[in-house]
Scaffold this motif. Sequence first.
Motif, PDB file in Angstrom:
ATOM      1  N   LEU A   1       0.835  -1.210   0.000  1.00 36.44           N
ATOM      2  CA  LEU A   1       0.000   0.000   0.000  1.00 36.44           C
ATOM      3  C   LEU A   1       0.869   1.259   0.000  1.00 36.44           C
ATOM      4  N   GLN A   2       1.977   1.175   0.726  1.00 44.14           N
ATOM      5  CA  GLN A   2       2.867   2.346   0.757  1.00 44.14           C
ATOM      6  C   GLN A   2       3.402   2.652  -0.647  1.00 44.14           C
ATOM      7  N   GLN A   3       3.681   1.568  -1.386  1.00 46.14           N
ATOM      8  CA  GLN A   3       4.175   1.786  -2.758  1.00 46.14           C
ATOM      9  C   GLN A   3       3.088   2.382  -3.650  1.00 46.14           C
TER      10      GLN A   3
ATOM     11  N   GLU B   1       0.067  12.960  -2.888  1.00 44.21           N
ATOM     12  CA  GLU B   1      -0.736  13.683  -1.874  1.00 44.21           C
ATOM     13  C   GLU B   1      -1.110  12.776  -0.689  1.00 44.21           C
ATOM     14  N   GLU B   2      -0.891  11.468  -0.855  1.00 48.72           N
ATOM     15  CA  GLU B   2      -1.225  10.547   0.248  1.00 48.72           C
ATOM     16  C   GLU B   2      -0.003  10.160   1.070  1.00 48.72           C
ATOM     17  N   ARG B   3       1.140  10.692   0.720  1.00 49.30           N
ATOM     18  CA  ARG B   3       2.350  10.385   1.487  1.00 49.30           C
ATOM     19  C   ARG B   3       2.291  11.185   2.780  1.00 49.30           C
ATOM     20  N   MET B   4       2.343  10.505   3.886  1.00 42.07           N
ATOM     21  CA  MET B   4       2.382  11.253   5.149  1.00 42.07           C
ATOM     22  C   MET B   4       3.079  10.478   6.250  1.00 42.07           C
ATOM     23  N   VAL B   5       3.700  11.246   7.117  1.00 40.86           N
ATOM     24  CA  VAL B   5       4.386  10.664   8.265  1.00 40.86           C
ATOM     25  C   VAL B   5       3.709  11.237   9.509  1.00 40.86           C
ATOM     26  N   VAL B   6       3.263  10.341  10.392  1.00 39.74           N
ATOM     27  CA  VAL B   6       2.590  10.792  11.616  1.00 39.74           C
ATOM     28  C   VAL B   6       3.396  10.290  12.809  1.00 39.74           C
ATOM     29  N   ASP B   7       3.748  11.181  13.673  1.00 39.17           N
ATOM     30  CA  ASP B   7       4.569  10.844  14.856  1.00 39.17           C
ATOM     31  C   ASP B   7       5.787  10.009  14.459  1.00 39.17           C
TER      32      ASP B   7
ATOM     33  N   CYS C   1       2.647   6.646   7.230  1.00 42.12           N
ATOM     34  CA  CYS C   1       1.216   6.309   7.135  1.00 42.12           C
ATOM     35  C   CYS C   1       0.710   6.537   5.715  1.00 42.12           C
ATOM     36  N   SER C   2       1.577   6.296   4.733  1.00 39.24           N
ATOM     37  CA  SER C   2       1.176   6.508   3.333  1.00 39.24           C
ATOM     38  C   SER C   2       0.432   5.288   2.817  1.00 39.24           C
ATOM     39  N   PHE C   3      -0.720   5.511   2.268  1.00 41.99           N
ATOM     40  CA  PHE C   3      -1.460   4.456   1.556  1.00 41.99           C
ATOM     41  C   PHE C   3      -2.567   5.131   0.749  1.00 41.99           C
ATOM     42  N   PRO C   4      -3.054   4.486  -0.309  1.00 43.58           N
ATOM     43  CA  PRO C   4      -4.110   5.132  -1.101  1.00 43.58           C
ATOM     44  C   PRO C   4      -5.363   5.319  -0.240  1.00 43.58           C
TER      45      PRO C   4
END
Length: 654
Positions: A246-248, A253-259, A263-266
């Motif tokens: 899912l990360q791939q 716009e869905e790439r994100m890093v939380v803490d 947390c990137s996934f479609p």
Amino acid sequence: RRELLSPEKLEQELCQAEDVDAQMRRLVQLFEFSEDERRLRHLLVTLFQEVFQEFLPGCSVLPFGSSINGFDVHGCDLDLFLDLEKTKTFQASAKGVPEAQCCEGAEPAAEDSILSDIDLGVAPEVLEVVRTVLQSCVPGVHRVQAVPSARRPVVKFSHKDSGLCGDISLNNRLGLCNTQFLQLCTEADERVRPLVYVLRYWAKQQGLAGNPHGGGPLFTNYALTLLVIFFLQTRSPPILPTVARLQQLAGDEERMVVDGWDCSFPRDAARLEPNTNTESLCVLLADFFREFGEQELSGHVISLCEGRVLPLEAVAGAGLRLGPVTLQDPFERSHNVAANVTERMAQRLRVCCTRAAKYCRSLQYQRKSAKGRPWGLVRLFQPEAGELDSDGLLLALPLAPAARRRELGLDPSSRQSWFGHVCAGVAFVLRDVLKCSCTELQRQPLGHAEQLLEPPGASLQQGETGEPPTSPAQQPAAPREPVDAPRELVDAPSAPGTPPAAGLKRPLSEEEGIPSPVSVSPARKRPRAEALEEAGAVSWSCALWHRVWVGRRRVRRQLRPQHSSPLAEAGTEQEAARSLELEEKVSAAIARQEASGEPLLQFTACARLDAQASLRFTPAPQHATLFQDFYHFLHSFLPTMLQRYLSRVGEASP
Ligand code: ATP
Ligand code: MG
């Protein structure tokens, strides 16, 4: 307020379906929110949002968990996340940064604004503000309690009119991400929802899963759902992609890093690769049980990221707390989602899965019964015979002193009065001393001469309150006057120097929401001899929200250091009263340590007087395991406290 579906109604509905796949889909329809429920939650979130914005400009109240993750069930809790990012910006700007940088839509802070006094970076301070605002400013909200010690500090609350319970957490953006991930999984394949709903319900019935507020040993629904997703990742061909895949697939716009966690996934299931797996729900469910029955869970890490189990060495250094079940959170990789699960519970999961897998191999699972017998899911949900005696658990009640016994044997009205005291005592110990909610269901009086003169009627009537208290609105321990307890019971004077026994006379406020108990039903007209032989019986539907049997000694020592054992002799009436009063305080202190939405235990208690006095407990099937612990505690505690109660009302020497 929507009534929860009774097990009987569910059984009826499921038996009518054509096959197991249809049963599973029907179960989802029966459990999921109606449009009205969805709207109600939306309105509540809007209400919270408006109130909180008054005090914390720019904040957002965002639902997560089962209200929006696709696994909604009537009455499930309302998980909320209070996002203060914009408020922090606003606070900074109010402290001197130019107004132009204030966040959009936020009113300038008045000088006495709450924001000028608190540090939004200090969780306990913010939690206290949230608690105060909830308690004082949100209409219809009550039972507010902050739990600062939780892994993610929360403030718990209930909402009166809807009967909903929920909590507000801070710093929980990861909760939003994993909720979106679950949502994506439900959209990726239509088999995900029925499987998860069935397994959540089954696990609850088996005493494997629930909502372990404050960290009990059960699987949380979140953990259980991840197990199902993992299982679907491992099918051949897979039904769900791994989190690494899912990360791939995530767009820019869905790439994100939380803490610090990726947390990137479609966010849109249409962007996933089509899957070619065509297995039926019936087969998938049976295989889930087979695999988790066979699989030794300890010694491995269940990784949703890779969609396979990994050796422990593979996660060395990840900071993961290993346990009997190590289920790595798909995003917060240092967190074991099943860290609370004990060895015993892990073992129980295997045993229950093995048993279920065996049942799934039978024709009764696979084929609809032509004779109208339970089949398919219905038998799967039934508790295993022999786990709990079908008659419940029996406790002998203390007998009256010898002299009184002779009198009771001779005089039916004395028996009636004594049994009235015993029943009032049982209700007093459950309600007041142990803080159970306790609603009288039925009362079958002892037959005696006076009652034979009453007008004819059913001798055993179902009370207005025949349903067990299923909603938190019916929560705790509202002490009420016993139905036909003699007056002196209710007006029992306190021993000199002691405060009046808590709760004996307190009237039930409307807010406490427990309907008034049934009145005594008149006995049928019958020959005197038969009436005399009739056994008296009173039953109550009870619910308990707290583990009042755990840690009593410690709390007792804190409250009264010189006090020894609760079961030690209480020679005088005064001592008996003091002992009861202390035990009430101990329960109240334990209850204060944590507020929980759903009852921990639901059970019925039935007191009978025939040759002997006895009390029979029948726990709700899903609470059978935990109830054993409570029962062992009650075994010595309840008769002792009952003796003290009877001593206080002058019915027995302690
Ligand atoms: P329900 O409220 O009906 O039990 P749910 O789908 O809301 O079901 P919960 O177990 O309440 O499931 O989980 C809600 C959220 O709380 C999850 O999305 C997750 O963020 C967090 N959560 C729950 N259990 C855990 C856990 N063991 N570890 C980490 N986070 C958890
Ligand atoms: Mg939840």
